[in-house]
Every structure is written in structure tokens, then in C-alpha cells.
Design a protein around this motif. Structure first.
Motif, PDB file in Angstrom:
ATOM      1  N   ALA A 322       0.862  -1.181   0.000  1.00 60.99           N
ATOM      2  CA  ALA A 322       0.000   0.000   0.000  1.00 60.99           C
ATOM      3  C   ALA A 322       0.896   1.227   0.000  1.00 60.99           C
ATOM      4  O   ALA A 322       2.040   1.183   0.487  1.00 60.99           O
ATOM      5  N   ARG A 323       0.394   2.338  -0.530  1.00 58.68           N
ATOM      6  CA  ARG A 323       1.241   3.515  -0.745  1.00 58.68           C
ATOM      7  C   ARG A 323       1.913   3.994   0.544  1.00 58.68           C
ATOM      8  O   ARG A 323       3.135   4.222   0.562  1.00 58.68           O
ATOM      9  N   GLY A 324       1.169   4.131   1.610  1.00 61.98           N
ATOM     10  CA  GLY A 324       1.732   4.632   2.858  1.00 61.98           C
ATOM     11  C   GLY A 324       2.849   3.756   3.406  1.00 61.98           C
ATOM     12  O   GLY A 324       3.960   4.242   3.662  1.00 61.98           O
ATOM     13  N   PRO A 325       2.611   2.456   3.590  1.00 64.84           N
ATOM     14  CA  PRO A 325       3.673   1.577   4.084  1.00 64.84           C
ATOM     15  C   PRO A 325       4.884   1.506   3.156  1.00 64.84           C
ATOM     16  O   PRO A 325       6.021   1.388   3.627  1.00 64.84           O
ATOM     17  N   ILE A 326       4.658   1.599   1.854  1.00 59.12           N
ATOM     18  CA  ILE A 326       5.785   1.552   0.915  1.00 59.12           C
ATOM     19  C   ILE A 326       6.660   2.794   1.082  1.00 59.12           C
ATOM     20  O   ILE A 326       7.895   2.708   1.148  1.00 59.12           O
ATOM     21  N   LEU A 327       6.042   3.969   1.192  1.00 60.65           N
ATOM     22  CA  LEU A 327       6.818   5.198   1.376  1.00 60.65           C
ATOM     23  C   LEU A 327       7.554   5.176   2.717  1.00 60.65           C
ATOM     24  O   LEU A 327       8.682   5.668   2.822  1.00 60.65           O
ATOM     25  N   ALA A 328       6.916   4.575   3.737  1.00 63.93           N
ATOM     26  CA  ALA A 328       7.588   4.464   5.037  1.00 63.93           C
ATOM     27  C   ALA A 328       8.799   3.540   4.954  1.00 63.93           C
ATOM     28  O   ALA A 328       9.855   3.820   5.538  1.00 63.93           O
ATOM     29  N   ALA A 329       8.665   2.439   4.202  1.00 58.90           N
ATOM     30  CA  ALA A 329       9.781   1.516   4.038  1.00 58.90           C
ATOM     31  C   ALA A 329      10.915   2.163   3.251  1.00 58.90           C
ATOM     32  O   ALA A 329      12.104   1.922   3.528  1.00 58.90           O
ATOM     33  N   LEU A 330      10.585   2.999   2.286  1.00 60.38           N
ATOM     34  CA  LEU A 330      11.617   3.707   1.525  1.00 60.38           C
ATOM     35  C   LEU A 330      12.345   4.718   2.412  1.00 60.38           C
ATOM     36  O   LEU A 330      13.563   4.899   2.292  1.00 60.38           O
ATOM     37  N   SER A 348       8.066  -5.444  -5.780  1.00 58.71           N
ATOM     38  CA  SER A 348       7.449  -6.213  -6.855  1.00 58.71           C
ATOM     39  C   SER A 348       6.925  -5.260  -7.924  1.00 58.71           C
ATOM     40  O   SER A 348       6.933  -4.034  -7.748  1.00 58.71           O
ATOM     41  N   ALA A 349       6.450  -5.825  -9.025  1.00 64.10           N
ATOM     42  CA  ALA A 349       6.000  -5.015 -10.154  1.00 64.10           C
ATOM     43  C   ALA A 349       4.540  -4.590 -10.027  1.00 64.10           C
ATOM     44  O   ALA A 349       3.889  -4.305 -11.039  1.00 64.10           O
ATOM     45  N   LEU A 350       4.026  -4.514  -8.811  1.00 65.79           N
ATOM     46  CA  LEU A 350       2.648  -4.060  -8.605  1.00 65.79           C
ATOM     47  C   LEU A 350       2.517  -2.583  -8.986  1.00 65.79           C
ATOM     48  O   LEU A 350       3.427  -1.783  -8.724  1.00 65.79           O
ATOM     49  N   PRO A 351       1.409  -2.190  -9.582  1.00 67.93           N
ATOM     50  CA  PRO A 351       1.234  -0.773  -9.955  1.00 67.93           C
ATOM     51  C   PRO A 351       1.413   0.173  -8.777  1.00 67.93           C
ATOM     52  O   PRO A 351       2.020   1.242  -8.922  1.00 67.93           O
ATOM     53  N   VAL A 352       0.912  -0.200  -7.579  1.00 69.28           N
ATOM     54  CA  VAL A 352       1.043   0.684  -6.421  1.00 69.28           C
ATOM     55  C   VAL A 352       2.509   0.852  -6.039  1.00 69.28           C
ATOM     56  O   VAL A 352       2.935   1.940  -5.622  1.00 69.28           O
ATOM     57  N   ILE A 354       5.112   0.628  -8.161  1.00 67.82           N
ATOM     58  CA  ILE A 354       5.743   1.446  -9.199  1.00 67.82           C
ATOM     59  C   ILE A 354       5.431   2.923  -8.973  1.00 67.82           C
ATOM     60  O   ILE A 354       6.325   3.780  -9.049  1.00 67.82           O
ATOM     61  N   GLU A 355       4.187   3.231  -8.677  1.00 68.59           N
ATOM     62  CA  GLU A 355       3.797   4.623  -8.450  1.00 68.59           C
ATOM     63  C   GLU A 355       4.512   5.205  -7.235  1.00 68.59           C
ATOM     64  O   GLU A 355       4.989   6.337  -7.258  1.00 68.59           O
ATOM     65  N   ALA A 356       4.592   4.404  -6.157  1.00 70.74           N
ATOM     66  CA  ALA A 356       5.225   4.908  -4.929  1.00 70.74           C
ATOM     67  C   ALA A 356       6.719   5.163  -5.128  1.00 70.74           C
ATOM     68  O   ALA A 356       7.249   6.188  -4.682  1.00 70.74           O
ATOM     69  N   VAL A 357       7.400   4.236  -5.775  1.00 66.76           N
ATOM     70  CA  VAL A 357       8.837   4.408  -6.020  1.00 66.76           C
ATOM     71  C   VAL A 357       9.087   5.609  -6.923  1.00 66.76           C
ATOM     72  O   VAL A 357      10.023   6.400  -6.697  1.00 66.76           O
ATOM     73  N   THR A 358       8.267   5.770  -7.957  1.00 62.71           N
ATOM     74  CA  THR A 358       8.420   6.907  -8.868  1.00 62.71           C
ATOM     75  C   THR A 358       8.241   8.225  -8.121  1.00 62.71           C
ATOM     76  O   THR A 358       9.029   9.176  -8.307  1.00 62.71           O
ATOM     77  N   GLU A 359       7.220   8.295  -7.259  1.00 58.48           N
ATOM     78  CA  GLU A 359       6.974   9.510  -6.470  1.00 58.48           C
ATOM     79  C   GLU A 359       8.128   9.794  -5.512  1.00 58.48           C
ATOM     80  O   GLU A 359       8.609  10.926  -5.398  1.00 58.48           O
ATOM     81  N   TRP A 360       8.612   8.760  -4.837  1.00 57.86           N
ATOM     82  CA  TRP A 360       9.703   8.897  -3.858  1.00 57.86           C
ATOM     83  C   TRP A 360      10.997   9.374  -4.509  1.00 57.86           C
ATOM     84  O   TRP A 360      11.737  10.184  -3.953  1.00 57.86           O
ATOM     85  N   ALA A 361      11.263   8.868  -5.716  1.00 60.95           N
ATOM     86  CA  ALA A 361      12.546   9.145  -6.364  1.00 60.95           C
ATOM     87  C   ALA A 361      12.672  10.582  -6.852  1.00 60.95           C
ATOM     88  O   ALA A 361      13.796  11.078  -7.027  1.00 60.95           O
ATOM     89  N   ARG A 362      11.541  11.278  -7.055  1.00 64.34           N
ATOM     90  CA  ARG A 362      11.603  12.620  -7.653  1.00 64.34           C
ATOM     91  C   ARG A 362      12.429  13.596  -6.817  1.00 64.34           C
ATOM     92  O   ARG A 362      13.159  14.426  -7.359  1.00 64.34           O
ATOM     93  N   ALA A 363      12.293  13.519  -5.506  1.00 61.85           N
ATOM     94  CA  ALA A 363      12.965  14.495  -4.638  1.00 61.85           C
ATOM     95  C   ALA A 363      14.162  13.893  -3.901  1.00 61.85           C
ATOM     96  O   ALA A 363      14.696  14.521  -2.977  1.00 61.85           O
ATOM     97  N   LEU A 364      14.602  12.730  -4.306  1.00 63.42           N
ATOM     98  CA  LEU A 364      15.663  12.053  -3.561  1.00 63.42           C
ATOM     99  C   LEU A 364      16.984  12.811  -3.619  1.00 63.42           C
ATOM    100  O   LEU A 364      17.693  12.938  -2.609  1.00 63.42           O
ATOM    101  N   ARG A 365      17.330  13.362  -4.768  1.00 65.78           N
ATOM    102  CA  ARG A 365      18.584  14.106  -4.899  1.00 65.78           C
ATOM    103  C   ARG A 365      18.606  15.333  -3.983  1.00 65.78           C
ATOM    104  O   ARG A 365      19.655  15.711  -3.449  1.00 65.78           O
ATOM    105  N   GLU A 366      17.435  15.928  -3.828  1.00 64.51           N
ATOM    106  CA  GLU A 366      17.363  17.094  -2.945  1.00 64.51           C
ATOM    107  C   GLU A 366      17.674  16.716  -1.502  1.00 64.51           C
ATOM    108  O   GLU A 366      18.078  17.575  -0.709  1.00 64.51           O
ATOM    109  N   ARG A 367      17.493  15.433  -1.176  1.00 68.15           N
ATOM    110  CA  ARG A 367      17.802  14.974   0.183  1.00 68.15           C
ATOM    111  C   ARG A 367      19.227  14.432   0.270  1.00 68.15           C
ATOM    112  O   ARG A 367      19.614  13.829   1.283  1.00 68.15           O
ATOM    113  N   GLY A 368      19.996  14.624  -0.789  1.00 68.92           N
ATOM    114  CA  GLY A 368      21.408  14.254  -0.762  1.00 68.92           C
ATOM    115  C   GLY A 368      21.684  12.774  -0.953  1.00 68.92           C
ATOM    116  O   GLY A 368      22.761  12.287  -0.576  1.00 68.92           O
TER     117      GLY A 368
END
Length: 383
Positions: A322-330, A348-352, A354-368
Motif C-alpha cells: 500500500a502507498r503509505g507503508p511503501i513510502l515508510a519503508a523507503l 514487486s511489479a505491482l502498480p502501487v 511502481i507509483e510509490a517508487v516513482t513519487e519517492w525518487a523525484r525528490a531524492l537528490r534534494e535529500r542528498g
């Protein structure tokens, strides 16, 4: 003796002879039809033989059409893009030669780009199942050739590094293509060997710059109730039988840097069974990535003994899909990377996911923190 007084038999014989002579003189001359027919057949045979000898026509007069090879669908699963390695060269430029799958020509055009490096005959060995990776005659390893260039812990200047592996790709064509289009190109993709359109999906992944791994099915403790799929490597079997299954799986597609296990808690805990497989990976210049699901795995020791580039996943990011737990694990994966310098997560290749990882990765560089391919965290000693 006159005709009238001659015996009846003799008179009838003379009459018959006379009638036969009269008939012979009146009938037309006999035409030798059989001889004429045989003569015509002989003339035809001579003509055909002369044409074959004197005319250069390899198609024998059959209708033929010319087809641009750049539009042909690669046949294989391997060797992904050429039927006979070394005989055909296919460019990797997507603007010059997009390759369309023959069974999807009615769909919107998806570009399948064939990477020549992934089909270099120097890096492939032909087997009864198809082409599989090998070290080239000049010593180039598939692990090095197919790895995506990146920072490593030794070159990052202390910046935390994270590798994300997306597993189970290739089974659903549209879902896989959607994931490829959304995910950052630094994300590593692991393909199952069972997809029916691996030529298309793997080609799209390499065209987008992703690093690839091949999933190998290994025996879990509750096999066959829990079955990783066909050609699962099993404990207690002759090494040659398991290696035969391994080669069949390895021929699924070209261009991967190494293998990652699909299940395998029982298999990876058995040195007698896992050892020959790891020895083969070392001899072929491939890496091995452990998904971290079993603490009993002998992968670190066997990888070190066989000089196999090795890495171990630190966290299953979408254990709770689920989106919330995935973002917490990241976020937790980020903390591990800051503490250790790097970390590896798998989803895994679940749509949820993929969406969570894509969202998380956008600002990752800003966090160093930098996303890197899995190989960047595998080049050193097994950890």
C-alpha cells in the motif's frame, strides 16, 4: 481344281487373306505417337537442365518479396534480436530502426531497440536451449559489459547510495512497459524467464537505460506447494540436471548483468546443490544478487569462493503493498543508506509499488541521496 470345287476350309482361308490384303492397302500409315511423346519429354528435360546450369536464380522461379530486416521481429528469446549471431547487425539507434513485434502491429507503435552489445557473439555461447552469456575471448565479463555506469561507494564522495530492484517483470507486457516508462532509468529491473514477449519488454528496458537481472527459480522449503515455476533448480538432483535447467533459464533473453533468486530458501542453504550453480556464474562472468529472504543462504561464501560479484537486498520495500507503508519503508531504506553508505531495496511489479517508487525518487537528490544500479553496490567483496 476350281474355286468352287475347293474344300470349304481352304476357300475360307483364301478369302480371309484376300480381305486382309485389301484392308491393308486401304488404311493410312501408322503414326509413332509413343516415340514422339518420349522425344518431347527429352527435349523438355534438356531445356530445364540448361536453365538451371546457365541461369543464376536461387529461388527457382518462385515469386519472392523483399523485406527490410530492420522491421523483422527478433525470433528469440535470445539472443534476443538475431537469429544467427554474427550474421546480422542491428543498430541500437531508435530513430533509425524501430523493431515492431509481428503480433502487435495493430497496437500503438512501441519501439523495441536491440542493443548490439547484448547480442555480441563474443559474449554468447550457443547451447541446445539457445545463447547464454559467457566471458569473451579477451576477458570481458557480462557483468562489466552490461552494467550501467554509475557512482560506487568508492567514488561517491560519501554521498549515500540506494539501489532499487523491481522484480517480477516481463509476465504482463503492458504492465511492464508502463513500469519502464515511469521508473527512473537508474532503477534496476529483474525479469522473470517466463514472459511471452521478453524480446519486446527487455528491449524497451535496455533502450531506456535500465540495468537488467534475470530471475532464477530455486527450491523453497515448502516446494512444490510453493512453486517458483518451471525449471526450478532442486536439491538432491544431479548437478548436470540442475545446470541444464539453469542454462535453459539463462537463454531467456540477453543483456543481463547477473541473476537474482526467486524463492530458494532450501536450495541456497545446500552447498552441494548451490555450489555448482555459483561456480558456473563465476566462470561466465555474471553477478549474483540475493533477495535477502533467507538468513541461511550460503550465497556470500560461495560468491566469494568463485569470484562472483555479489550483493544482498537489505529490505523488501512493499512487504505491505500500500502507498503509505511503501513510502515508510523507503524512508527507512534512506536511514540505512545514511548509516552504512548504501542500501539495496526490492519491490514487486505491482502498480502501487511502481507509483510509490516513482513519487519517492523525484525528490531524492534534494535529500542528498543518489539512486544507483544494483551492480554499483556489487563490484566489491560480498557483504
Amino acid at each position: 481344281m476350281t474355286e468352287l470345287s475347293a474344300p470349304l476350309v481352304r476357300r475360307k482361308a483364301r478369302q480371309a487373306k484376300t480381305a486382309k490384303a485389301a484392308a491393308g492397302s486401304a488404311s493410312p500409315r501408322h503414326i509413332p505417337v509413343t516415340r514422339i511423346a518420349l522425344g518431347l519429354v527429352a527435349l523438355i528435360a534438356v531445356g530445364v537442365t540448361a536453365r538451371i546450369m546457365l541461369v543464376d536464380d536461387p529461388d527457382g522461379g518462385r515469386p519472392s518479396a523483399t523485406v527490410d530486416i530492420a522491421g523483422a521481429n527478433p525470433a528469440n528469446s535470445v539472443a534476443g534480436a538475431v537469429a544467427a549471431p554474427g550474421e546480422v547487425t542491428i543498430t541500437a539507434d531508435p530513430e533509425m530502426f524501430p523493431v515492431a513485434s509481428a503480433d502487435t502491429v495493430s497496437e500503438p507503435a512501441d519501439t523495441l531497440v536491440i542493443d548490439p552489445a547484448a547480442n555480441d557473439p563474443e559474449m554468447l555461447e550457443e547451447t541446445e536451449f539457445g545463447a547464454i552469456p559467457r566471458i569473451s575471448g579477451t576477458g570481458l565479463r557480462p557483468f562489466d559489459v552490461y552494467s550501467r555506469p554509475s557512482d560506487t561507494p568508492a567514488t561517491s564522495g560519501g554521498k549515500p547510495l540506494i539501489a532499487i530492484i523491481v522484480s517480477g517483470l516481463g509476465l504482463n507486457t503492458e504492465g511492464t512497459l508502463d513500469a519502464i516508462s515511469k521508473l527512473p532509468e537508474e532503477v534496476t529491473l529483474a525479469f522473470a524467464p517466463y514472459g511471452k514477449t521478453l524480446d519486446r519488454t527487455v528491449g524497451a528496458a535496455r533502450a531506456e537505460g535500465h540495468e537488467l537481472f534475470l530471475e532464477v527459480p530455486l527450491e523453497p522449503f515448502d516446494y512444490p506447494e510453493n512453486d517458483p515455476g518451471p525449471d526450478t533448480l532442486l536439491t538432491g538432483q544431479a548437478p548436470r540436471d540442475n545446470l541444464s535447467k539453469l542454462f535453459k533459464v539463462m537463454s531467456s533473453f540477453p543483456g543481463y548483468v547477473g541473476l537474482i533468486n526467486n524463492m530458494g530458501a532450501r536450495f541456497t542453504a545446500s552447498g552441494a546443490d548451490f555450489g555448482p550453480m555459483m561456480e558456473e556464474l563465476g566462470a561466465r562472468g555474471l553477478g549474483y544478487l540475493d533477495d535477502g529472504s533467507s538468513n541461511r543462504s550460503l550465497a556470500p561464501q560461495l560468491a566469494r569462493a568463485n569470484r562472483v560479484p555479489f550483493g544482498r537486498v537489505n529490505a523488501v520495500v512493499d512487504a505491505n503493498p500500500a502507498r503509505g507503508p511503501i513510502l515508510a519503508a523507503l524512508a527507512d531504506l534512506e536511514r540505512q543508506a545514511r548509516d552504512k553508505g548504501y542500501a539495496i531495496g526490492i519491490v514487486s511489479a505491482l502498480p502501487v509499488s511502481i507509483e510509490a517508487v516513482t513519487e519517492w525518487a523525484r525528490a531524492l537528490r534534494e535529500r542528498g541521496i543518489e539512486i544507483v544500479p544494483a551492480s554499483a553496490l556489487m563490484a566489491g567483496e560480498p557483504n
